[in-house]
Structures are given as C-alpha cells and as structure tokens.
Scaffold this active site. Structure first.
Site: not given
Ligand SMILES: [Zn+2]
Ligand SMILES: [Zn+2]
Length: 214
Positions: A34, A47, A49, A80, A189
C-alpha cells in the site's frame, strides 16, 4: 529504489514465501504493498506486507475458477492467451521486456490499473526462474515512473497474484502482479454490487502511460 534494490525486495518476498510454505497451517500467502495514505498505508517509510492465511479467500478462488473454466474450454491458460492476443493487437501494451509484459487489462476495475505478466507460464511467483525477478524489477520501476509522471505520484496498491500452495493449479493459473493507482473512490454502487465504474478506458490509459518519456 534502484532496479537492483527492487530485485532484492522480490527475492525477500520469495524467501519469506518459501519458508512460510513449510508451515502446514497455511494455504495461501498474499504479498502486497500500500503506497500512500489514500491506498491504506499506515507507515511513512516504503514497505510491503506479507500475510499468510489458513484459507484460500473467495476473491482468489473466483480468479482461480475463472482460469480453470477457460482451461477446460480451450485447453490453454487464459493469461497466456491474454499475453498472445494483447501483444498481437498492441492496443493495451504499456511496455514489454524479455520476460515481462505490462498491459492495461481489457476490462480494468480502476483507471490505470496495470498488470505485469511473466511471458513464461507458471502458477507461482516463488517458482519463477531467477532472471524473471530482474526483469520484473526493471518493469515495475518503469511502470511506476510512468504512473508518477502521468498521474502526479498517485497512491497505489500492488498485489502479487499467485496460486495457493495447498493445491495444484499448474496448468491453468499464471501468476502476475496487479498495480492499482488510487484515483477514484469506491462508492455505494461498488460496495453494493462488486461491480466497478471506471471512467478511463484501458486504451486511453495505455496511451497516456506509453507517452511518458523515461
Ligand atoms: Zn499461462
Ligand atoms: Zn489477478
């Protein structure tokens, strides 16, 4: 941080995950960052976490189930497929290097949401080959610099999506990093539906981030 420093941070994540996996109480590990008060950071210094959980969260389960359904229908990994299609169309690719593709997803929840996907298929972050962490560090630095210049140092959340280690997801899940700048607020919402209103198209976000001179 320098690219080398960011790479060492990824290695620290990896080592912590590998160690915690030996504890049989845990089934899933989330690594996240964050950045900035608006993104929920509670400490001033930079930092990340890591939280190990005894269950697989529903939110994670939903993404795994979606990937499994795609694999059952197409016999290919959905990530992929996304990488292949996006590289070919080149409309939502923010940047590429040898190992990592950074793109705006087709249906982003948030303005400027950006995913970093390894080209090489693999279900788990901690099982990636050594060279991938170096490429990932370079790409992350570059993507964050683009966001900082284009969006004026936004607060953001960064989340590593990686398969739970208690189960086998080898063929259909593909680890990746999601970066979500905090530009809009969650409101009624979103809280009431789990749907997101995003005023910025992924094509527009891509153009803006691509146009930044590094
Ligand atoms: Zn993949
Ligand atoms: Zn994901």
């Amino acid at each position: 941080m320098s690219e080398a420093h960011i790479e060492r941070v990824f290695w620290a994540f990896r080592e912590r995950i590998v160690d915690l996996k030996r504890d049989t109480r845990f089934r899933f590990i989330l690594v996240f960052k964050n950045h900035g008060a608006a993104a929920g950071a509670t400490l001033e210094h930079s930092h990340s976490q890591l939280i190990a959980l005894p269950i697989v969260p529903d939110f994670v389960r939903e993404e795994l189930d979606g990937a499994r359904r795609h694999f059952e229908a197409k016999e290919r990994c959905v990530y992929c497929d996304i990488i292949r299609q996006e590289v070919e169309s080149d409309r939502r690719i923010v940047q590429e290097n040898a190992d990592i593709v950074a793109l705006s997803p087709y249906a982003p929840r948030f303005p400027f949401e950006t995913w970093l996907l390894p080209r090489q298929h693999g279900a788990r972050f901690e099982e990636a080959p050594r060279s991938v962490y170096e490429s990932l560090a370079r790409m992350l630095k570059s993507v964050l610099q683009r966001m900082n210049r284009a969006l004026e140092n936004p607060a953001y959340n960064l989340v590593i999506h990686s398969a739970p280690f208690s189960e086998s997801h080898g063929d259909f899940y593909h680890w990746h990093v999601e970066v979500m700048p905090k530009l809009a607020r969650m409101a009624g919402f979103e809280a009431g539906t789990g749907f997101y209103i995003n005023p910025t198209s992924p094509e527009e976000a891509t153009q803006v981030l691509r146009a930044v001179r590094l």
